[in-house]
Write an enzyme that holds these catalytic residues in place. Structure first.
Site, PDB file in Angstrom:
ATOM      1  N   ASP A   1       0.845  -1.183   0.000  1.00  0.00           N
ATOM      2  CA  ASP A   1       0.000   0.000   0.000  1.00  0.00           C
ATOM      3  C   ASP A   1       0.882   1.235   0.000  1.00  0.00           C
ATOM      4  O   ASP A   1       1.903   1.251   0.693  1.00  0.00           O
ATOM      5  CB  ASP A   1      -0.877   0.014   1.260  1.00  0.00           C
ATOM      6  CG  ASP A   1      -2.123  -0.807   1.047  1.00  0.00           C
ATOM      7  OD1 ASP A   1      -2.598  -0.849  -0.111  1.00  0.00           O
ATOM      8  OD2 ASP A   1      -2.609  -1.412   2.017  1.00  0.00           O
TER       9      ASP A   1
ATOM     10  N   GLU B   1      -0.890  18.237   7.651  1.00  0.00           N
ATOM     11  CA  GLU B   1      -0.673  19.095   6.478  1.00  0.00           C
ATOM     12  C   GLU B   1      -0.543  20.553   6.914  1.00  0.00           C
ATOM     13  O   GLU B   1       0.366  21.265   6.495  1.00  0.00           O
ATOM     14  CB  GLU B   1      -1.829  18.960   5.471  1.00  0.00           C
ATOM     15  CG  GLU B   1      -1.870  17.658   4.717  1.00  0.00           C
ATOM     16  CD  GLU B   1      -2.644  16.572   5.460  1.00  0.00           C
ATOM     17  OE1 GLU B   1      -2.983  16.775   6.655  1.00  0.00           O
ATOM     18  OE2 GLU B   1      -2.889  15.514   4.867  1.00  0.00           O
TER      19      GLU B   1
ATOM     20  N   ALA C   1     -16.712  19.148   5.208  1.00  0.00           N
ATOM     21  CA  ALA C   1     -16.822  18.379   3.964  1.00  0.00           C
ATOM     22  C   ALA C   1     -17.537  19.200   2.900  1.00  0.00           C
ATOM     23  O   ALA C   1     -17.367  18.975   1.713  1.00  0.00           O
ATOM     24  CB  ALA C   1     -17.570  17.076   4.231  1.00  0.00           C
TER      25      ALA C   1
ATOM     26  N   MET D   1     -12.667  23.701   2.664  1.00  0.00           N
ATOM     27  CA  MET D   1     -11.656  24.745   2.885  1.00  0.00           C
ATOM     28  C   MET D   1     -11.549  24.974   4.382  1.00  0.00           C
ATOM     29  O   MET D   1     -12.471  24.695   5.128  1.00  0.00           O
ATOM     30  CB  MET D   1     -12.067  26.059   2.218  1.00  0.00           C
ATOM     31  CG  MET D   1     -12.045  26.036   0.708  1.00  0.00           C
ATOM     32  SD  MET D   1     -12.326  27.653   0.002  1.00  0.00           S
ATOM     33  CE  MET D   1     -14.028  27.952   0.348  1.00  0.00           C
ATOM     34  N   SER D   2     -10.412  25.506   4.784  1.00  0.00           N
ATOM     35  CA  SER D   2     -10.305  25.969   6.164  1.00  0.00           C
ATOM     36  C   SER D   2      -9.505  27.263   6.143  1.00  0.00           C
ATOM     37  O   SER D   2      -8.953  27.626   5.112  1.00  0.00           O
ATOM     38  CB  SER D   2      -9.599  24.917   7.027  1.00  0.00           C
ATOM     39  OG  SER D   2      -8.262  24.781   6.617  1.00  0.00           O
TER      40      SER D   2
ATOM     41  N   ASP E   1      -5.573  -4.193   6.083  1.00  0.00           N
ATOM     42  CA  ASP E   1      -6.223  -4.118   7.373  1.00  0.00           C
ATOM     43  C   ASP E   1      -7.730  -4.024   7.275  1.00  0.00           C
ATOM     44  O   ASP E   1      -8.436  -4.455   8.153  1.00  0.00           O
ATOM     45  CB  ASP E   1      -5.659  -2.954   8.187  1.00  0.00           C
ATOM     46  CG  ASP E   1      -5.657  -1.652   7.411  1.00  0.00           C
ATOM     47  OD1 ASP E   1      -6.223  -1.631   6.294  1.00  0.00           O
ATOM     48  OD2 ASP E   1      -5.092  -0.673   7.917  1.00  0.00           O
TER      49      ASP E   1
END
EC number: 7.2.2.6
Lengths: 702, 568
Positions: free
Chosen positions: A328, A369, A400, A404-405, A538
């Protein structure tokens, strides 16, 4: 509740392939019980499992009976016969000792795991009238062994989880150190890929409602105990094949030795049963025969100490054969969190201006991030993180819907977010839209994620979020390539991004926008081409692929379905371990091959010791073959038998540690091992037998 | 040892290398049922065989069906040969008026010919009629060789095919090999031998007036035709008792050279066919190289040994530079005799142009060891290749583990079933060679047949059973076979043939069913010098460990005794 399972940061982990110094293998607390075990294992019913050593036991009993007869009848000079007999018994005991030592550690671990399986009660919930279970439902205390599959229990702070199960509701931090040895608690919650809980672990905070998925006796902990103890140890396919080869060799030597009395009779000589038995025991591959099961047990044990549970020895062997590794991307090849790597302003905006705005927008953003943007801005332009309160800023979190934040400072609205969302918020006619799109496309092509930054409707530019490839992974992949293993990266990213990461990490191939079905299809395709495939996973949707793969490593944090489907469980849930698992599998096979070669090569010297000794009585010319210059026929035979017994003891550490695996090509590996164990196996006994001969002669044993 | 001697050996080797590839290519075309020029000529004949026998040549057989066909065919062959020998007085073409063959001898001879051994407990010219020689022996020489090649082809298919249930059709393989390979080649060879002076006639004997005025009856017969297949099919059964030492069987140095080349021709060609069929000629050349290396070891030791004279003779004042000429033909000399003896026992031929009994101890040990190793140095047609593959499987298994993978040969995993079958096949040889020798040298009927005593007598017995089990058929001479020997040698030949063929076909069957895994840098390469050395090591060590005690009591002690001046 602490166990002897090593902490993941243990030396065995960091040094790779479970290498360690032999002192820990030869711990006194393991050695003493092993001595007792060696005698218990003389029982022919146990010995029978190992054809080579069983044959040794039969002929040893024969010579002992003859010795007793001779002693009773008062034969002259029984000293030699007594010594040979003793050393034959030592040979058997040494073989048993090797196995007992290998089993010893497993037994110690199993004992501590048993302590973890304490008598607990489960709080079995009673469904309310709508058939639902809630935190407030009534419960009845039920002893853990009486819980059945499908029962629903409540586990609260301080409770032990009574059996394996799946979290239906709630979230809790759980201490799984009893299983994993890792003392830091882990989060278990309903839904998603972290819903499996293990019996014997303890809830440290909050509560969860769990549906029991395993009956007593077949829980994870039970399986783990029987695995580490080796109770259900079955011979693996290669081990069976090797046992047949060794049994065949033994038969050949039976023919070779059993015909000698007739030949000798023809030549007018005489030969005693004792000498024939001595020759026979030294010729048959006792070295590998004695160490074979110890090698297998030690291999499994290496995996366990590496915090990987293999459900069968077959899986460990298959790991050595793996041709294709499915990895992965996230968490294995890349660090998992994207990191800001560049500020790319539109024309008319300086980089610093963009960095400053981006940092402001990220100040209250606790995602990795966001953190990385703050850090990058500080590194590049020495813009220090400012206090939100001092700025009188108001944080606008990510949703959602907006995707944006950012922050509102007075009337100033700074936002960062997905390029499409940001552009949508400013409208298509805003200036610099094209420039932003251009930059964003460029970033996507390189495998990065663009994050647009807008300050009160004015587009400033784009932050380049990069998937950071783990350090050293490129070297690991080229190592794997030299081992002949192809790596395929599995990712949900689009092909463009995937290609960029693939190029950067040096992976051989990739599968982009992979669905579980794609994964399964890929595994089938590889297998149809005659390849063995390993993967780890998993989630529940990984289960079919895990089951299809030849080696499926399920993460301990994963779902119950995934854990059931795989044939290995990684207690540390570290997908990169797949690479080490392959190494351990190879090491297991190599150790067997090396000791077999060594064992057979040894025979040449033993022949040169015993044949002249055997025949020189009636063909004195054959003393020419006594190239080692052994003192007397008796000393020659005794030395060969002693060497044969001692070499078993000498090789126990190697059998337990395993032959070191080097990630070089097969040809180079073979050349090296042939030189060490083949040519070495030819030479060592010449020296060893000569030295023993000098010793036994000088102290007057014969 | 002389330059010419070594040059002969070198030139011989060069010729073998030169013919390997063309022969391998043609063998593959024939056995894979591809088109070839002979097929255009004899194709109708081939197809009419199939029609008559109701065979569908393209219908593959599973390994059990294949093995069953082989056994049925061999039983039919046995009954035919046994019948002819027992009834030869009642059959035509009996110019010398020879009587029926005794039951034990007929049994021994029938087994001997159908197992491609051609052990001869009789002397051909005085016991067998022409019809027996032609119908029973020459025919068996063809079909037993063809069966060997067929089985080798089936085994190769096992390695070459992936996930397949069948390994070819025995009857088609048998017909094609006989019709397109053995018959045409033998016609040409027969013409060559006749041209060189080998008789080919149906008359019984020529009567000559000797210088002393006595009448001497010289046996004649259809020699040339039997000679061709005797060599090419690695049969080795001569028309005359002294085999290729007889001037009518082997008149000149040229025929001698051609005969040796014929012995290796198909065995060498098969290695190349193997490479072609598994898709990589290099794999075939690797096997070829291992065989050549073992061949060179043998011929060097033998030549070196025979180039020295017996020290006992040198002590009598005989010039030691002649070497050991006892039992050798002067028209061949030491080098060509040493070469012939190596070639005939490397391959499972058994023809001789010198008496192996008369070699010095170490010289005589070389043919013995060659056979003990299972005749895997080119070997009998077909049997050499599949015998070699057994050792390759063992080598790959042991070494393969050392590279950290489940061992693979040509992409096929070697698992417990293959190991089981391999060990079964490898075990049966020492069982016969050592077991029967141990029996024969302690009981009266066994000892009665030995002409020598001491280690040399022991070697006689060991050689006989070794030759039988390996299906070689060469004799150490000195042995006067009686019913005990005839029966035990017959059993030995059967075990040595069928207890190898059946496991080998079982391996082919299970190999064919496997997938072929793609070679990676992690796979142990089987076309390199390392592999060649490894297989040689396994052959020598496994063989050496099994037989060292016996060899020590036979040729080795004899050699050491000779150095100290005592002979046996």
């Amino acid at each position: 509740m602490n166990t002897h399972l090593p902490h993941p940061s243990d030396a065995s982990r960091t040094s790779g392939y479970g290498r360690e110094d032999s002192s820990s293998l030869m711990r006194a607390d393991l050695l003493l019980p092993a001595i007792g075990e060696s005698f218990r294992k003389l029982d022919p019913r146990i010995m029978w499992r190992n054809p080579v050593m069983f044959v040794v036991e039969v002929v040893t009993i024969l010579t002992t009976v003859l010795l007793v007869r001779d002693l009773a009848t008062g034969a002259a000079h029984p000293g030699f016969a007594i010594q040979i007999n003793l050393w034959l018994w030592f040979t058997l005991l040494f073989a048993n000792f090797a196995e007992a030592v290998a089993e010893g550690r497993g037994k110690a671990q199993a004992d501590s795991l048993r302590r973890a399986r304490t008598e607990t009660h489960g709080k079995r919930l009673i469904a309310d009238d709508k058939g639902r279970f809630t935190h407030d439902s009534l419960y009845e205390p039920v002893p853990a062994p009486e819980l059945e599959v499908g029962d629903v229990v409540l586990v609260e702070v301080g409770d032990f989880i009574p059996s394996d199960g799946e979290v239906l509701e709630g979230i809790a931090s759980v201490d799984e150190s009893a299983i994993t040895g890792e003392s830091a608690p882990v989060i278990r919650e309903s839904g998603g890929d972290r819903s499996a809980v293990t019996g014997g672990t303890r809830v440290l905070s909050d509560w969860i409602i769990v549906r029991i998925t395993a009956a007593q006796g077949s829980t994870f902990l039970d399986r783990m105990i029987s695995l580490v103890e080796g109770a259900q140890r079955q011979k693996t396919p290669n081990e069976i094949a090797l046992t047949i080869l060794l049994a065949g060799m033994t038969l050949i030597f039976i023919i070779a030795v059993a015909t000698i009395p007739s030949f000798v009779h023809y030549a007018g000589g005489h030969i005693s049963v004792l000498i024939l038995v001595a020759l026979f025991v030294t010729l048959i591959p006792t070295t590998i025969g004695a160490l074979l099961s110890a090698i297998g047990i030690a291999g499994m044990d290496r995996l366990i100490r590496f915090n990987v549970l293999a459900m069968s020895g077959r899986a460990v062997e298959a790991a050595g054969d793996v041709d294709t590794l499915l990895l992965d991307k996230t968490g294995t090849i890349t660090i998992g969190d994207r990191q800001a790597s560049d500020f790319m302003p539109v024309p008319d905006v300086t980089e610093q201006e963009l960095a400053d705005a981006a940092q402001l927008a990220s100040l209250a953003d606790e995602t990795p991030e966001g953190r990385s943007i703050v850090v990058l801005a500080k590194e590049r332009f020495a813009i220090r993180g400012r206090e939100m309160n001092a700025l009188d800023a108001h944080f606008v979190p990510f949703t959602a819907q907006t995707r944006m934040s950012g922050v509102d400072i007075g009337s100033r609205q700074i936002r960062k977010g997905a390029v499409d969302s940001v552009l949508a918020s400013v409208g298509d006619n805003a200036p610099s839209v094209r420039a932003v799109r251009q930059i964003a496309d460029g970033i996507a092509r390189q495998g990065g994620t663009p994050l647009a930054v807008v300050d009160s409707g004015r587009l400033l530019g784009v932050v380049h979020l990069k998937d950071v490839v783990k350090g050293g992974i490129r070297e690991r992949f080229s190592e794997l390539r030299r081992m002949g293993i192809r790596t395929i990266m599995i990712t949900g990213d689009n092909p463009l991004t995937a290609a960029a990461i693939a190029a950067e990490s040096g992976v051989d191939d990739f599968l982009a926008q992979a669905t579980p079905e794609d994964k399964l299809a890929l595994i089938r395709k590889e297998q149809a081409a005659g390849k063995l495939v390993a993967m780890c996973g998993d989630g529940t949707n990984d289960a079919p692929a895990l089951a299809q793969a030849d080696v499926g490593v399920a993460m301990n944090t994963g779902t119950v379905a995934a854990r059931e489907a795989g044939n290995m469980v990684d207690l540390d849930s570290d997908p990169t371990k797949l690479i080490e698992i392959v190494g351990i599998g190879k090491q297991l096979l190599m150790t067997r091959g090396a000791l077999t070669t060594f064992s057979i090569a040894n025979d040449v010297a033993k022949y040169f010791a015993i044949i002249p000794a055997m025949f020189v009585g009636f063909y004195p010319q054959l003393s020419t073959l006594n190239i080692m210059g052994l003192a007397t026929p008796e000393s020659a035979v005794l030395s060969a038998v002693i060497f044969n017994a001692l070499i078993i003891i000498a090789l126990i550490p190697l059998a337990l540690k395993g032959v070191r695996y080097r990630p070089v090509g097969a040809a180079a590996l073979l050349r090296r091992n042939l030189l060490v164990y083949g040519v070495g196996g030819l030479i060592v006994p010449f020296i060893g037998i000569k030295l023993i001969d000098m010793l036994v002669t000088s102290i007057g044993l014969v | 040892m002389s330059i010419t001697g070594w040059a002969t050996i070198a030139f011989f080797l060069l010729c073998v290398v030169a013919i390997t590839r063309p022969i391998g290519g043609f063998l593959k075309r024939v056995l894979e049922g591809e088109t070839h020029f002979l097929g255009r000529i004899f194709g109708p004949l081939e197809r009419s065989f199939y029609r008559l026998a109701g065979i569908r040549p393209d219908e593959g057989q599973s390994w059990t069906q294949y093995a069953f066909s082989v056994l049925v065919f061999k039983i039919a062959c046995f009954l035919a040969v046994y019948g002819i020998l027992r009834l030869q007085t009642h059959l035509p073409l009996n110019p010398m008026g020879q009587g029926a063959v005794a039951p034990d001898l007929a049994y021994n001879t029938a087994i001997s010919f159908l197992t491609n051994t051609n052990w001869q407990s009789y002397s051909g010219e005085t016991t067998m009629r022409h019809l027996s020689q032609m119908l029973a022996f020459t025919a068996q020489n063809f079909v037993s060789a063809a069966a060997g090649i067929a089985i080798a082809a089936a085994v190769i298919r096992g390695f070459a095919r992936r996930s397949a249930g069948t390994i070819g059709n025995f009857w088609a393989d048998l017909v094609r090999t006989t019709l397109y390979i053995l018959l045409p080649a033998c016609v040409l060879l027969t013409l060559f031998f006749v041209f060189e002076g080998v008789p080919q006639t149906l008359s019984g004997s020529a009567t000559a007036l000797t210088i002393e005025g006595a009448h001497q009856s010289i046996a004649l017969g259809p020699v040339a035709s039997q000679e061709a297949i005797k060599m090419l099919g690695t049969n080795g059964g001569g028309f005359f008792n002294t085999n290729s030492a007889h001037p009518f069987e082997n008149p000149s140095a040229l025929t001698n050279f051609v005969q040796m080349l014929c012995i290796f021709a198909l065995g060498a060609g098969l290695t190349n066919m193997f490479g072609r069929m598994v898709g990589k000629e290099r794999q075939g050349w690797a096997i070829f190289s291992a065989m050549v290396a073992l061949f060179l070891v043998g011929v060097s030791v033998l030549y070196w040994s025979e180039a020295h004279s017996n020290p006992a003779l040198a002590a009598l004042g005989i010039d030691p530079s002649f070497g050991n000429m006892e039992g050798k033909e002067t028209r061949f000399g030491i080098a060509a005799s040493a070469l012939f003896a190596t070639v005939t026992t490397d391959a499972s031929c058994g023809a001789v142009n010198a008496m192996h009994e008369s070699f010095l101890a170490l010289g005589g040990m070389v043919p013995l060891v060659n056979m003990m190793l299972g005749e895997v140095i080119f070997g009998g047609v077909g049997s050499g290749l599949y015998g070699f593959l057994l050792f390759a499987i063992i080598a790959v298994f042991m070494a393969g583990l050392m590279v950290g993978r489940t061992p693979e040969y040509l992409g096929k995993k070697i698992e417990s079933r293959e190991i089981k079958m391999t060990m079964l096949a490898v075990l049966c040889l020492p069982l016969v060679m050592l077991g029967f020798t141990a029996l024969a040298i302690v009981i009266k009927p066994g000892l009665a047949a030995l002409s020598a005593t001491g280690p040399h007598g022991f070697t006689e017995a060991l050689y006989a059973y070794t030759s039988a089990a390996a299906n070689n058929g060469s004799a150490f001479a000195g042995l006067t076979a009686n019913p005990f020997w005839n029966i035990t040698l017959g059993v030995g030949m059967m075990i040595g043939r069928f207890f190898v063929i059946i496991p080998v076909l079982a391996i082919a069957g299970s190999m064919a069913a496997k997938k072929i895994s793609v070679p990676t840098p992690g796979t142990f390469p089987t076309d390199t010098g390392l592999f060649i050395g490894l297989v040689m090591g396994v052959i020598l060590i496994v063989g050496g460990l099994t037989f060292l005690p016996a060899l020590a009591l036979g040729p080795i002690v004899e050699h050491l005794a000779m150095l100290r001046g005592s002979l046996f």
